[in-house]
Design a protein around this motif. Structure first.
Motif, PDB file in Angstrom:
ATOM      1  N   ILE A 138       0.835  -1.205   0.000  1.00 18.68           N
ATOM      2  CA  ILE A 138       0.000   0.000   0.000  1.00 18.68           C
ATOM      3  C   ILE A 138       0.871   1.257   0.000  1.00 18.68           C
ATOM      4  O   ILE A 138       0.626   2.204  -0.769  1.00 18.68           O
ATOM      5  CB  ILE A 138      -0.950  -0.025   1.212  1.00 18.68           C
ATOM      6  N   SER A 139       1.883   1.276   0.852  1.00 18.77           N
ATOM      7  CA  SER A 139       2.783   2.436   0.891  1.00 18.77           C
ATOM      8  C   SER A 139       3.466   2.638  -0.455  1.00 18.77           C
ATOM      9  O   SER A 139       3.633   3.772  -0.923  1.00 18.77           O
ATOM     10  CB  SER A 139       3.830   2.243   1.987  1.00 18.77           C
ATOM     11  N   ASP A 140       3.856   1.530  -1.092  1.00 25.32           N
ATOM     12  CA  ASP A 140       4.519   1.629  -2.388  1.00 25.32           C
ATOM     13  C   ASP A 140       3.579   2.202  -3.447  1.00 25.32           C
ATOM     14  O   ASP A 140       3.977   3.064  -4.238  1.00 25.32           O
ATOM     15  CB  ASP A 140       5.008   0.242  -2.816  1.00 25.32           C
ATOM     16  N   ARG A 141       2.331   1.735  -3.491  1.00 26.50           N
ATOM     17  CA  ARG A 141       1.388   2.219  -4.517  1.00 26.50           C
ATOM     18  C   ARG A 141       1.073   3.694  -4.308  1.00 26.50           C
ATOM     19  O   ARG A 141       0.963   4.459  -5.277  1.00 26.50           O
ATOM     20  CB  ARG A 141       0.090   1.412  -4.484  1.00 26.50           C
ATOM     21  N   LEU A 142       0.924   4.106  -3.060  1.00 22.23           N
ATOM     22  CA  LEU A 142       0.659   5.519  -2.803  1.00 22.23           C
ATOM     23  C   LEU A 142       1.843   6.383  -3.218  1.00 22.23           C
ATOM     24  O   LEU A 142       1.659   7.472  -3.770  1.00 22.23           O
ATOM     25  CB  LEU A 142       0.345   5.719  -1.318  1.00 22.23           C
ATOM     26  N   ALA A 143       3.064   5.888  -2.970  1.00 19.07           N
ATOM     27  CA  ALA A 143       4.253   6.625  -3.399  1.00 19.07           C
ATOM     28  C   ALA A 143       4.313   6.708  -4.921  1.00 19.07           C
ATOM     29  O   ALA A 143       4.696   7.749  -5.487  1.00 19.07           O
ATOM     30  CB  ALA A 143       5.505   5.944  -2.849  1.00 19.07           C
ATOM     31  N   ALA A 144       3.944   5.617  -5.595  1.00 18.58           N
ATOM     32  CA  ALA A 144       3.948   5.623  -7.062  1.00 18.58           C
ATOM     33  C   ALA A 144       2.946   6.638  -7.605  1.00 18.58           C
ATOM     34  O   ALA A 144       3.226   7.345  -8.586  1.00 18.58           O
ATOM     35  CB  ALA A 144       3.623   4.225  -7.584  1.00 18.58           C
ATOM     36  N   LEU A 145       1.778   6.729  -6.972  1.00 20.42           N
ATOM     37  CA  LEU A 145       0.768   7.684  -7.446  1.00 20.42           C
ATOM     38  C   LEU A 145       1.227   9.126  -7.215  1.00 20.42           C
ATOM     39  O   LEU A 145       0.904  10.013  -8.013  1.00 20.42           O
ATOM     40  CB  LEU A 145      -0.561   7.423  -6.735  1.00 20.42           C
ATOM     41  N   VAL A 146       1.956   9.363  -6.134  1.00 19.35           N
ATOM     42  CA  VAL A 146       2.513  10.707  -5.912  1.00 19.35           C
ATOM     43  C   VAL A 146       3.451  11.076  -7.052  1.00 19.35           C
ATOM     44  O   VAL A 146       3.416  12.200  -7.574  1.00 19.35           O
ATOM     45  CB  VAL A 146       3.250  10.764  -4.553  1.00 19.35           C
ATOM     46  N   ASP A 147       4.284  10.125  -7.481  1.00 18.97           N
ATOM     47  CA  ASP A 147       5.205  10.375  -8.597  1.00 18.97           C
ATOM     48  C   ASP A 147       4.450  10.616  -9.904  1.00 18.97           C
ATOM     49  O   ASP A 147       4.953  11.300 -10.804  1.00 18.97           O
ATOM     50  CB  ASP A 147       6.158   9.190  -8.774  1.00 18.97           C
ATOM     51  N   LEU A 148       3.249  10.040  -9.998  1.00 20.19           N
ATOM     52  CA  LEU A 148       2.443  10.192 -11.216  1.00 20.19           C
ATOM     53  C   LEU A 148       1.478  11.375 -11.135  1.00 20.19           C
ATOM     54  O   LEU A 148       0.612  11.530 -11.997  1.00 20.19           O
ATOM     55  CB  LEU A 148       1.648   8.911 -11.480  1.00 20.19           C
ATOM     56  N   GLY A 149       1.606  12.211 -10.099  1.00 20.34           N
ATOM     57  CA  GLY A 149       0.764  13.399  -9.987  1.00 20.34           C
ATOM     58  C   GLY A 149      -0.290  13.326  -8.912  1.00 20.34           C
ATOM     59  O   GLY A 149      -1.089  14.250  -8.767  1.00 20.34           O
ATOM     60  N   GLY A 150      -0.343  12.247  -8.161  1.00 23.50           N
ATOM     61  CA  GLY A 150      -1.325  12.120  -7.086  1.00 23.50           C
ATOM     62  C   GLY A 150      -2.497  11.244  -7.464  1.00 23.50           C
ATOM     63  O   GLY A 150      -2.725  10.934  -8.643  1.00 23.50           O
ATOM     64  N   GLU A 151      -3.265  10.838  -6.453  1.00 20.78           N
ATOM     65  CA  GLU A 151      -4.412   9.973  -6.700  1.00 20.78           C
ATOM     66  C   GLU A 151      -5.517  10.732  -7.436  1.00 20.78           C
ATOM     67  O   GLU A 151      -5.638  11.962  -7.339  1.00 20.78           O
ATOM     68  CB  GLU A 151      -4.982   9.435  -5.378  1.00 20.78           C
ATOM     69  N   SER A 152      -6.320   9.977  -8.154  1.00 18.92           N
ATOM     70  CA  SER A 152      -7.521  10.566  -8.737  1.00 18.92           C
ATOM     71  C   SER A 152      -8.507  10.865  -7.609  1.00 18.92           C
ATOM     72  O   SER A 152      -8.366  10.369  -6.485  1.00 18.92           O
ATOM     73  CB  SER A 152      -8.147   9.614  -9.749  1.00 18.92           C
ATOM     74  N   GLU A 153      -9.513  11.656  -7.895  1.00 15.59           N
ATOM     75  CA  GLU A 153     -10.486  12.021  -6.858  1.00 15.59           C
ATOM     76  C   GLU A 153     -11.183  10.782  -6.309  1.00 15.59           C
ATOM     77  O   GLU A 153     -11.417  10.675  -5.095  1.00 15.59           O
ATOM     78  CB  GLU A 153     -11.509  13.000  -7.440  1.00 15.59           C
TER      79      GLU A 153
END
Length: 667
Positions: free
Chosen positions: A244-259
């Motif tokens: 979970i921590s890894d996926r959240l970090a990856a989404l930060v690198d990609l501009g953040g989570e979608s709404e």
């Protein structure tokens, strides 16, 4: 800080009663060394009745085995002192090796068998014809002590193991929820090793306590099954939170989570943090349904959408783990017939098995063998009358602390407290006992120090002080039914005990320096070998393989904390293995070219792991990207998400895969 509570006082009073009972029975049976019965009570006694019964049973088995070993070795080798010394040393080392491999309370049988042979055999060297009588009397004395300890523990205000296990499980659940909330908090998403170490410590304590459940008369047998079912789910929390921590970090690198994903993450954090209630259960059920829908990516999903789907998959697993652990904990605490239906079929992914570290066990056994043999050589060369005592104490302290990475400080500490124990014994022997004329006044005279010893043993913070005092004081005092004391014998025996422990510490420091870094490297190499096996299409028993990797993580956690390292790489290796095995299972539903594409990926990974390179090869990255395109075309969600996880584990810093190139490669 207050170390001693009401439960500590109850334990010390019960232990003192058991000790005096053992001493009285030994006097009544006219046993030659009744002080061994008293010492055995303090060695076997535990605050929990099931743990005391367990240790008593294992101590009885170890005593019988060790006495038998001494009876076999001493008469046959007494005419060749070096051969006897070597045989006794090897016996102790072999028993220690088996004890360290076991890693459960049952290992106490082997450890005790090792140093019991020394306790029985070395004093009989000067009169080998008495070995059988000595073995028999020593066994009787120890059995009297452990029998009294077990009976008093179970009959006088017994404290059951079951409620304590339930309390520890409840604490672990709170700690697990706190770790999950931090992992989902936007401001606290960085890996927190303090969480990992606390959770690992909790699981280790729970497993050690649960091992005594079978010996607790107040515990239902189905409680054992519940603990066996909850532990794999507790273990699975580690790779899930890491993912979970890894996926959240990856989404930060990609501009953040979608709404949409941001909303799901916030809802998950609220559900995890919420106390158990009907409303919380309803919210969790609705969230699980929404996460299941979000974890089903479309065939043409972007890399960002795949990362989000993988995150939702792991969030759903997190909720399932916490739900199952809570249900099993409540069932154990409330003694329900059956817990609520469990959601996670964890048994299909991980089997609880233990890593056998033969190298570390052999190293410790070799050190003990050398130390005992060195004591024996000194004894033989100098014709030291008390040499048997030195060799005996070296065997005892060397065995007790062999499981530590650096046992030298603990052995030295034991030796220091032995000096204090000898001083206490001297005061009793020459100033107090001459005025004691019956058993009642003897018990009254012993009460102050032995009640203090029990308090020290009852507290985890002070057991390292209480144990040597309780073991050495009665031995140095050599309590008999008829008073007898010789200053010269007392001083020589006390010096011999200290000398044996000092020599054990010196040999240990010379042969076995602090091994935390060495063990950490061994575990890392073993995990890399496990990844090679996971990627091998011919390998089987995948659940056992992942169980071994997870067990090494538990072994590594306190070591990494001690040497100032962190655990991300070990967690990443574990997630890599789980994703490879998920991909292998999904592969079984494919055929033709798609199946061959996955086979090619697994062969690339196997070669890369076998090469032991710091990072996998570029060919492995290209193979993963081609396999991703294959999974898209096959429409296999499980395979697709496992490959997303695999790419994140091995190539987290690489840019997102280009769909056009991978699809063209397939075409």
């Amino acid at each position: 800080m207050t170390f001693f509570s009401g439960s500590h006082w109850l334990f010390t009073v019960k232990t003192f009663v058991a000790g005096m009972t053992a001493l009285a029975v030994s006097f009544w049976l006219d046993l030659p060394r009744p002080y061994w019965a008293l010492a055995s009570v303090y060695i076997a006694s535990q605050p929990l009745s099931g743990a005391t019964t367990s240790k008593a049973a294992y101590r009885a088995a170890g005593t019988l085995l060790g006495a038998a070993g001494a009876v076999l070795m001493v008469p046959n080798l007494v005419d060749t002192p070096l051969a006897l010394a070597l045989a006794m040393s090897i016996w102790a080392g072999l028993c220690l090796y088996l004890a360290l491999l076991d890693r459960t309370p049952r290992g106490y049988v082997f450890m005790l068998a090792g140093y019991t042979a020394a306790i029985v055999g070395f004093p009989a060297v000067d009169a080998p014809e008495t070995i059988f009588d000595l073995a028999l009397s020593r066994t009787e004395e120890i059995l009297v002590g452990i029998a009294c300890a077990a009976l008093v523990s179970r009959l006088v205000f017994p404290r059951s193991v079951g409620p304590v296990v339930a309390e520890r499980l409840d604490a672990w659940l709170r700690h697990g929820r706190a770790a999950a909330v931090d992992a989902l908090d936007p401001e606290r998403r960085l890996a927190n090793d303090a969480h990992w170490l606390r959770l690992v410590t909790d699981v280790v304590e729970i497993e050690m306590l649960a091992a005594h459940l079978a010996f607790d008369a107040a515990v239902e047998r189905r409680s054992l099954d519940r603990v066996r079912r909850i532990v794999p789910r507790m273990l699975m929390l580690f790779p899930v939170l890491s993912a979970i921590s890894d996926r959240l970090a990856a989404l930060v690198d990609l501009g953040g989570e979608s709404e949409r994903i941001w909303s799901l993450v916030e809802r998950a954090r609220a559900v995890v943090a919420a106390p158990e209630s009907a409303d919380a259960h309803k919210d969790a059920t609705e969230l699980r349904r929404d996460l299941a829908a979000a974890a089903s990516p479309s065939v043409d999903a972007s890399w960002r959408a795949l990362i989000e789907a993988s995150l939702c998959q792991r969030l759903r697993e997190l909720l399932d783990i916490l739900h199952d652990c809570a249900a099993l904990t409540r069932a154990l605490a409330e003694k329900k017939a059956e817990p609520a239906p469990l959601r996670l079929t964890i048994e299909l992914r991980i089997e609880r098995v233990r890593h056998l570290d033969h190298g570390s066990a052999l190293h410790a056994a070799f050190t003990l063998t050398c130390a005992i043999f060195a004591c024996c050589l000194l004894w033989i060369v100098t014709a030291w009358p008390e040499g048997s005592i030195a060799a005996m104490m070296a065997a005892i302290v060397g065995s007790l602390y062999a499981s530590q990475d650096d046992p030298t400080p603990s052995i030295a500490g034991f030796a220091e407290w032995t000096i204090l124990a000898a001083m206490i014994a001297g005061v009793y022997l020459f100033a107090i006992l001459p005025h004691v004329h019956n058993f009642e006044t003897l018990a009254l005279a012993l009460a102050p120090v032995y009640l203090a010893f029990g308090l020290l043993i009852a507290s985890p913070q002070t057991i390292r002080i209480g144990l040597p005092l309780a073991i050495v004081t009665p031995t140095a005092m050599a309590l008999q039914e008829l008073y007898s004391a010789e200053a010269e014998t007392f001083v020589n025996s006390s010096l011999a005990m200290s000398a044996g422990m000092a020599l054990m510490a010196i040999v240990t420091a010379a042969i076995r320096p602090a091994g935390a870094q060495w063990r950490a490297r061994r575990y890392a190499r073993a995990n890399r070998a496990a990844l090679v096996q996971a990627a091998d299409l011919r390998a089987g028993n995948d659940e056992r393989l992942m169980g071994l990797m997870l067990d090494r993580l538990f072994l590594l956690a306190p070591i990494a904390h001690a040497v100032g390292h962190t655990l991300p790489q070990a967690l990443c290796d574990l997630r890599t293995g789980l994703n490879i095995l998920d991909a292998r299972r999904a592969r079984s539903t494919l055929d033709g070219a798609p199946r061959r594409r996955i086979d090619a990926l697994l062969m690339h990974l196997s070669r890369s792991f076998r090469a032991a390179a710091p990072t996998p090869s570029r060919a492995s990255l290209q193979a993963i990207d081609r396999a991703l395109a294959t999974a898209r075309r096959a429409g296999d969600e499980r395979l697709l998400l496992s490959l997303v996880g695999l790419r994140r584990c091995l190539f987290a810093t690489e840019p997102a895969p280009e769909r056009s190139s991978t699809e063209a490669d397939i075409a």
